[in-house]
Design a protein around this motif. Sequence first.
Motif, PDB file in Angstrom:
ATOM      1  N   LEU A  34       0.307  12.200 -59.800  1.00  0.00           N
ATOM      2  CA  LEU A  34       1.259  12.651 -58.775  1.00  0.00           C
ATOM      3  C   LEU A  34       2.332  11.587 -58.548  1.00  0.00           C
ATOM      4  O   LEU A  34       3.533  11.875 -58.563  1.00  0.00           O
ATOM      5  N   ASN A  35       1.901  10.340 -58.348  1.00  0.00           N
ATOM      6  CA  ASN A  35       2.868   9.282 -58.055  1.00  0.00           C
ATOM      7  C   ASN A  35       3.783   9.008 -59.240  1.00  0.00           C
ATOM      8  O   ASN A  35       4.970   8.732 -59.056  1.00  0.00           O
ATOM      9  N   ALA A  36       3.229   9.120 -60.460  1.00  0.00           N
ATOM     10  CA  ALA A  36       4.054   8.879 -61.655  1.00  0.00           C
ATOM     11  C   ALA A  36       5.219   9.864 -61.696  1.00  0.00           C
ATOM     12  O   ALA A  36       6.362   9.484 -61.951  1.00  0.00           O
ATOM     13  N   TYR A  37       4.938  11.146 -61.429  1.00  0.00           N
ATOM     14  CA  TYR A  37       6.005  12.158 -61.518  1.00  0.00           C
ATOM     15  C   TYR A  37       6.831  12.221 -60.236  1.00  0.00           C
ATOM     16  O   TYR A  37       8.039  12.424 -60.280  1.00  0.00           O
ATOM     17  N   TYR A  38       6.186  12.026 -59.108  1.00  0.00           N
ATOM     18  CA  TYR A  38       6.914  12.095 -57.834  1.00  0.00           C
ATOM     19  C   TYR A  38       7.943  10.972 -57.760  1.00  0.00           C
ATOM     20  O   TYR A  38       9.074  11.167 -57.348  1.00  0.00           O
ATOM     21  N   LYS A  60      -6.199  23.315 -68.837  1.00  0.00           N
ATOM     22  CA  LYS A  60      -5.182  22.568 -69.579  1.00  0.00           C
ATOM     23  C   LYS A  60      -3.781  22.988 -69.095  1.00  0.00           C
ATOM     24  O   LYS A  60      -2.932  22.153 -68.779  1.00  0.00           O
ATOM     25  N   LYS A  61      -3.598  24.301 -69.005  1.00  0.00           N
ATOM     26  CA  LYS A  61      -2.290  24.841 -68.611  1.00  0.00           C
ATOM     27  C   LYS A  61      -1.942  24.356 -67.187  1.00  0.00           C
ATOM     28  O   LYS A  61      -0.831  23.876 -66.945  1.00  0.00           O
ATOM     29  N   ASP A  62      -2.894  24.443 -66.282  1.00  0.00           N
ATOM     30  CA  ASP A  62      -2.591  24.080 -64.888  1.00  0.00           C
ATOM     31  C   ASP A  62      -2.364  22.582 -64.712  1.00  0.00           C
ATOM     32  O   ASP A  62      -1.525  22.166 -63.912  1.00  0.00           O
ATOM     33  N   LEU A  63      -3.122  21.770 -65.444  1.00  0.00           N
ATOM     34  CA  LEU A  63      -2.892  20.321 -65.319  1.00  0.00           C
ATOM     35  C   LEU A  63      -1.534  19.952 -65.918  1.00  0.00           C
ATOM     36  O   LEU A  63      -0.773  19.176 -65.332  1.00  0.00           O
ATOM     37  N   ILE A  73       1.570  20.257 -63.744  1.00  0.00           N
ATOM     38  CA  ILE A  73       1.755  19.428 -62.533  1.00  0.00           C
ATOM     39  C   ILE A  73       3.217  18.958 -62.356  1.00  0.00           C
ATOM     40  O   ILE A  73       3.767  19.076 -61.254  1.00  0.00           O
ATOM     41  N   PRO A  74       3.883  18.445 -63.413  1.00  0.00           N
ATOM     42  CA  PRO A  74       5.258  17.985 -63.207  1.00  0.00           C
ATOM     43  C   PRO A  74       6.168  19.109 -62.670  1.00  0.00           C
ATOM     44  O   PRO A  74       6.979  18.883 -61.767  1.00  0.00           O
ATOM     45  N   ARG A  75       5.951  20.332 -63.168  1.00  0.00           N
ATOM     46  CA  ARG A  75       6.785  21.451 -62.696  1.00  0.00           C
ATOM     47  C   ARG A  75       6.439  21.776 -61.233  1.00  0.00           C
ATOM     48  O   ARG A  75       7.315  22.012 -60.414  1.00  0.00           O
ATOM     49  N   LEU A  76       5.138  21.737 -60.941  1.00  0.00           N
ATOM     50  CA  LEU A  76       4.678  22.027 -59.570  1.00  0.00           C
ATOM     51  C   LEU A  76       5.331  21.048 -58.575  1.00  0.00           C
ATOM     52  O   LEU A  76       5.779  21.432 -57.491  1.00  0.00           O
ATOM     53  N   ILE A  77       5.402  19.792 -58.969  1.00  0.00           N
ATOM     54  CA  ILE A  77       6.000  18.767 -58.094  1.00  0.00           C
ATOM     55  C   ILE A  77       7.479  19.097 -57.874  1.00  0.00           C
ATOM     56  O   ILE A  77       7.972  19.074 -56.735  1.00  0.00           O
ATOM     57  N   GLU A  78       8.193  19.438 -58.947  1.00  0.00           N
ATOM     58  CA  GLU A  78       9.625  19.749 -58.815  1.00  0.00           C
ATOM     59  C   GLU A  78       9.830  20.978 -57.945  1.00  0.00           C
ATOM     60  O   GLU A  78      10.714  21.004 -57.092  1.00  0.00           O
ATOM     61  N   GLU A  79       8.974  21.979 -58.143  1.00  0.00           N
ATOM     62  CA  GLU A  79       9.125  23.231 -57.376  1.00  0.00           C
ATOM     63  C   GLU A  79       9.033  22.969 -55.866  1.00  0.00           C
ATOM     64  O   GLU A  79       9.722  23.598 -55.080  1.00  0.00           O
ATOM     65  N   HIS A  80       8.192  22.003 -55.495  1.00  0.00           N
ATOM     66  CA  HIS A  80       7.978  21.778 -54.053  1.00  0.00           C
ATOM     67  C   HIS A  80       8.651  20.511 -53.535  1.00  0.00           C
ATOM     68  O   HIS A  80       8.325  20.047 -52.452  1.00  0.00           O
ATOM     69  N   ARG A  81       9.564  19.958 -54.309  1.00  0.00           N
ATOM     70  CA  ARG A  81      10.147  18.669 -53.948  1.00  0.00           C
ATOM     71  C   ARG A  81      10.739  18.619 -52.537  1.00  0.00           C
ATOM     72  O   ARG A  81      10.732  17.585 -51.876  1.00  0.00           O
ATOM     73  N   TYR A  83       0.864  16.575 -52.411  1.00  0.00           N
ATOM     74  CA  TYR A  83      -0.406  15.888 -52.708  1.00  0.00           C
ATOM     75  C   TYR A  83      -1.544  16.905 -52.778  1.00  0.00           C
ATOM     76  O   TYR A  83      -2.308  16.946 -53.735  1.00  0.00           O
ATOM     77  N   ASP A  84      -1.641  17.746 -51.756  1.00  0.00           N
ATOM     78  CA  ASP A  84      -2.760  18.695 -51.720  1.00  0.00           C
ATOM     79  C   ASP A  84      -2.701  19.699 -52.862  1.00  0.00           C
ATOM     80  O   ASP A  84      -3.738  20.056 -53.431  1.00  0.00           O
ATOM     81  N   GLN A  85      -1.484  20.143 -53.206  1.00  0.00           N
ATOM     82  CA  GLN A  85      -1.373  21.148 -54.275  1.00  0.00           C
ATOM     83  C   GLN A  85      -1.815  20.525 -55.609  1.00  0.00           C
ATOM     84  O   GLN A  85      -2.411  21.184 -56.438  1.00  0.00           O
ATOM     85  N   VAL A  86      -1.500  19.244 -55.789  1.00  0.00           N
ATOM     86  CA  VAL A  86      -1.808  18.580 -57.060  1.00  0.00           C
ATOM     87  C   VAL A  86      -3.262  18.090 -57.093  1.00  0.00           C
ATOM     88  O   VAL A  86      -4.021  18.383 -58.025  1.00  0.00           O
ATOM     89  N   VAL A  87      -3.655  17.350 -56.067  1.00  0.00           N
ATOM     90  CA  VAL A  87      -4.948  16.659 -56.111  1.00  0.00           C
ATOM     91  C   VAL A  87      -6.139  17.637 -56.059  1.00  0.00           C
ATOM     92  O   VAL A  87      -7.189  17.383 -56.645  1.00  0.00           O
ATOM     93  N   SER A  88      -5.928  18.791 -55.420  1.00  0.00           N
ATOM     94  CA  SER A  88      -7.011  19.790 -55.340  1.00  0.00           C
ATOM     95  C   SER A  88      -7.362  20.365 -56.716  1.00  0.00           C
ATOM     96  O   SER A  88      -8.419  20.979 -56.876  1.00  0.00           O
TER      97      SER A  88
END
Length: 427
Positions: A50-54, A90-93, A96-104, A112-117
């Motif tokens: 998370l921190n690497a991409y965030y 595999k697909k969901d992990l 993660i970079p796209r998920l972070i951008e979508e919710h930036r 954090y919760d969307q990724v770490v869960s």
Amino acid sequence: MKVFKFGGASVKDAEAVRNVARILKDYKEQKVLMIVSAMGKTTNALERVLNAYYYNNNEEKEALKELVDFHVNICIALFGKSNESTEEIKKDLEDIPRLIEEHRSKSYDFIYDQVVSLGEWASTKIVADFLDANDLPTHWIDAMECVKTDNVYRESTVNWQKTEKDLPQKILPLFETKNFVMTQGFTGASDEGFVTTLGREGSDYSAAIFSYCLNAESMTVWKDVPGILNADPRKFKNVSKLEKISYKEATEMTYYGANVIHPKTIKPLQNKNIPLHVKSFVKPEDAGTIISNLFEENYPPIVMIEPNQVLLKISTKDFSFVAEHHLSDLFACFAQHRIKVNMMRNTAISFTVCITTHRPERLLAMLDDIKNAFDVESTEDLELITIRYFNEEVLNKLKLGKIVLLEERLKNTVQMVVKNIAIPERI
Ligand code: ASP
């Protein structure tokens, strides 16, 4: 029905998952709800991803590939090939970079919760598939359907009214067709329909929530230690296992920093008198520790050590006495920044508090708020040692190689804030 909680260490690799299946063979005829954590150190790895991409730190981005490979390799070791769940994980992990951008635009804690869960989500998919394929029929269910929380991401509070209603409705029908049901620890769903987490190490608490709402006959936490010990074996040579302890003692121990079980776990169990077993997944036949509604209490000295402590000596700018209205302002500020005070001492012109610094950003924000009214002197890198049922011999041993900066004695408990002056050895 029984509730079992399997933590990260109990599912840390393929062999560990096979061991979980071995344990469950003995319970085949019983109804068991399983709460499972992320595999091994996955939660820490997800925080790094998370921190690497965030924060767009290219050097750390490797962590994502390692995490994907880690899960895929476990799947291959268990199933001999990649299956439907493996592809989904595999697909969901990788997403993660796209998920972070979508919710930036949302808060860091929300993302954090969307990724770490995803750690708990992946591990339950794998373990449930494995059990189901090995003659241990298991239903998988998403904890979001069961545990309802507020919208405070990363530290959510359970909405008990909703959870007590929804959780049994979702879980109980599943037991009509299979004896085992598995879901994720650590997570729930906000009002807005997104994943929330209950705080680090929160899966024990999840298991207690499920136990409470399902009126479980017992809850068992499977760990890599034989039960609850009277001190940390990494720091002490002669530790002993506590056979049985009361809910009250367990609450005190977790409050003072014993990290055997999450501090919020005991209350829901105590409210319904549900016994909690802490057992070894290495030696499942051993009795472990039982926590229940005991009255007789005869304990050996119990030692808890909490690292990451800071001592703040707070005084008024004009050298006036630290009076009640100052303390009231200071505590309002601690509460606002969610800072837990572990120990305190008031003198004429200063007020000293010991707090934990897990979240340094909170401490900095709090210090910024009080800087106009107070001077603050801080001493860092300290430990808080708590000894229940102390004796002088134990106290003296514990003080070796340390400077005691603050000490308090109550009838059963001594607490001291210390600075290590020598590298601590196992004593
Ligand atoms: N996986 C989460 C953590 O490591 C929750 C848990 O295992 O209890 O904090």
